[in-house]
Structure formats: C-alpha cells, structure tokens
Design a protein around this motif. Structure first.
Motif, short mmCIF file in Angstrom:
data_model
loop_
_atom_site.label_atom_id
_atom_site.label_comp_id
_atom_site.label_asym_id
_atom_site.label_seq_id
_atom_site.Cartn_x
_atom_site.Cartn_y
_atom_site.Cartn_z
N VAL A 162 57.92 54.31 81.41
CA VAL A 162 59.08 55.73 81.03
C VAL A 162 59.06 56.03 83.08
CG1 VAL A 162 58.33 58.28 81.16
CG2 VAL A 162 56.82 56.52 79.67
N GLY A 220 54.72 65.42 78.49
CA GLY A 220 53.75 64.13 77.69
C GLY A 220 53.94 63.54 76.93
N ASP A 231 55.59 59.54 77.41
CA ASP A 231 54.56 58.54 77.25
C ASP A 231 53.64 58.50 75.97
OD1 ASP A 231 53.53 58.17 80.58
OD2 ASP A 231 53.57 60.55 80.22
N GLY A 236 54.56 54.19 74.65
CA GLY A 236 53.46 53.60 74.38
C GLY A 236 53.17 53.67 72.75
#
Length: 253
Positions: free
Chosen positions: A151, A106, A109, A113
């Motif tokens: 992504v 993760g 991301d 972000g």
C-alpha cells in the motif's frame, strides 16, 4: 425435486444478472463523479446503497485480478453494508476504485492484505475534487506495483518531490548518458569522482561540509569538482546545471 432445482438455478442466474447490473451501475456512477457530476451519483447512491462518503474523502485504487474479481466485489459489498453506504466503489478496467471517508482509510490495508494486491491511496480532500484525488491514487498504485503487494500513500511519495518521479520515466537513459563521463573515469582510474560530486550536491555545493563528510581536504574536493566539470563539459557554479546533474543522479538511482 427437479422443479426445485430448476427454480434454484433460475434464481441464482437472476442474482448473477442483478450483480452484474449493479456493478455496471457502480462503474457508470464512478465515471460520472470523475467527470464532475457528483450530484447525480449522490442521488442514485442514496436510493441504492445509502449516502456517499462525507468529506474529507480518500480514493483507494487496487488491482483487480480476474481470478479474485467476484470475491473482492463481494468483500466490498459487505463493507458497504456495514457502513450504511458511506463507502463507494466501482470497477475501472482491471482495477477497483474505492471512495471512503478519511477515518475509514484502513480499507486500503484490508484489500491489499486480503487479496495480496498493490493499492494506492490519495490524500484526503473534498468529494467535489474527486478527479484530482483519483489522479493521486493512480500515481500511488503505480509505485505500489513495484513492490507488490503493498500500500503506497500519495503523501509519502509527494514528500520525495517531483524529481523522484524521474527514475520512473524515460529520463533514466538520458541520465545515464549524462553521468557516463564520470562513471567511465572512475572505472578507469579507480576513483570516486561520482560519489564526491553527489556528496557535494547534497551539501549545496559547500566544499568545507563535503570535505568533512568525505574525510578529505577541501582543496581535494575543489579539484575533484573541477575535474568533474571538465569531464561533463559544464559549469557547475550555476543552479540550473546543478539541478540538472542532481536530477540525473536521482533518475539513475
């Protein structure tokens, strides 16, 4: 007060020098791992930050704009501290390469972000196979740049097959030239010969299935394909000719 300010300025400069040295060390260790020398990087990393990520790992590559380079580095350093070193990153040109455990994927991301940059993620694999995972991540971030910030996972693009990459190479110009006879005929006659050919190829050259989808008689499909063969000057009964034509369609789409 003047002395305190001078000492504070000196300390800050020393910290900057230390951060730069740490960054150079990370980049050097990254190059070492990509060259296959994971043992050296593991020993140094254990002394500096903690153990390297455990298998299976993923490689994340994200663009590193100059304006946000320092902030992104600080962001990742904090993530390294949170994970007791079980996350490694290093700078490679205008990109940052992150090596993380599969369960920590993760992070891609988070980076994309937070900094609004494209990122590519490899499949999961052993740290000893880092060069292959790095190559997968490179291909993924190339695709991510087309719709940045985004992504892209290598697993997603690998499922599309090798031919899907033709649309991102010089094959596009050759493909357009290949299909031009059909395009020119459709423009001149107001027909849909190219669409019929595409649908026919999608159904593996089956006339009945193609006719059913297009809502026409199978003999109509046969005559259209025969005309396409004549315009293209090639026999579409063989696998190689069909594969070549399908690749041209993918490359132009």
């Amino acid at each position: 007060m003047t002395s305190v300010i001078a000492l504070a300025g000196l300390a800050l400069e020393q910290n900057r020098d230390l951060d730069r040295a740490r960054g150079h060390l990370r980049s050097g260790l990254l190059r070492s791992m990509l060259a296959g020398d994971v043992e050296l990087a593991s020993d140094v990393s254990a002394e500096m930050w903690g153990p390297l990520p455990a298998d299976p790992v993923r490689v994340v590559i994200a663009d590193l704009p100059a304006a946000t380079a320092d902030r992104m580095t600080e962001f990742l350093e904090l993530r390294v501290d949170d994970r007791d070193g079980r996350l490694f990153f290093g700078r490679a040109g205008d990109s940052v390469v992150v090596i993380c455990e599969d369960e920590d994927r993760g992070i891609a991301d988070e980076v994309a972000g937070e900094f609004e940059v494209p990122a590519g993620v490899s499949d999961a694999g052993p740290l000893a196979d880092l060069a292959r995972l790095h190559e997968q991540s490179l291909r993924s971030v190339e695709r991510a740049r087309e719709t940045a910030p985004a992504v892209v996972w290598f697993d997603d693009i690998s499922r599309q097959g090798v031919l899907a990459f033709l649309a991102r190479t010089d094959a596009r110009a050759v493909a357009r030239a290949t299909l031009e006879p059909l395009l020119e005929y459709d423009r001149a006659q107001g027909t849909s010969l190219l669409d019929t050919t595409r649908t026919w190829l999608e159904h593996g050259g089956q006339f009945d299935a193609t006719a059913q989808e297009l809502g026409v008689h199978r003999h109509t499909v046969r005559s259209r394909i025969a005309l396409a063969e004549k315009l293209l000057a090639r026999d579409l009964s063989g696998f190689h000719a069909r594969a070549d034509l399908w690749a041209a369609l993918l490359a132009t789409e």
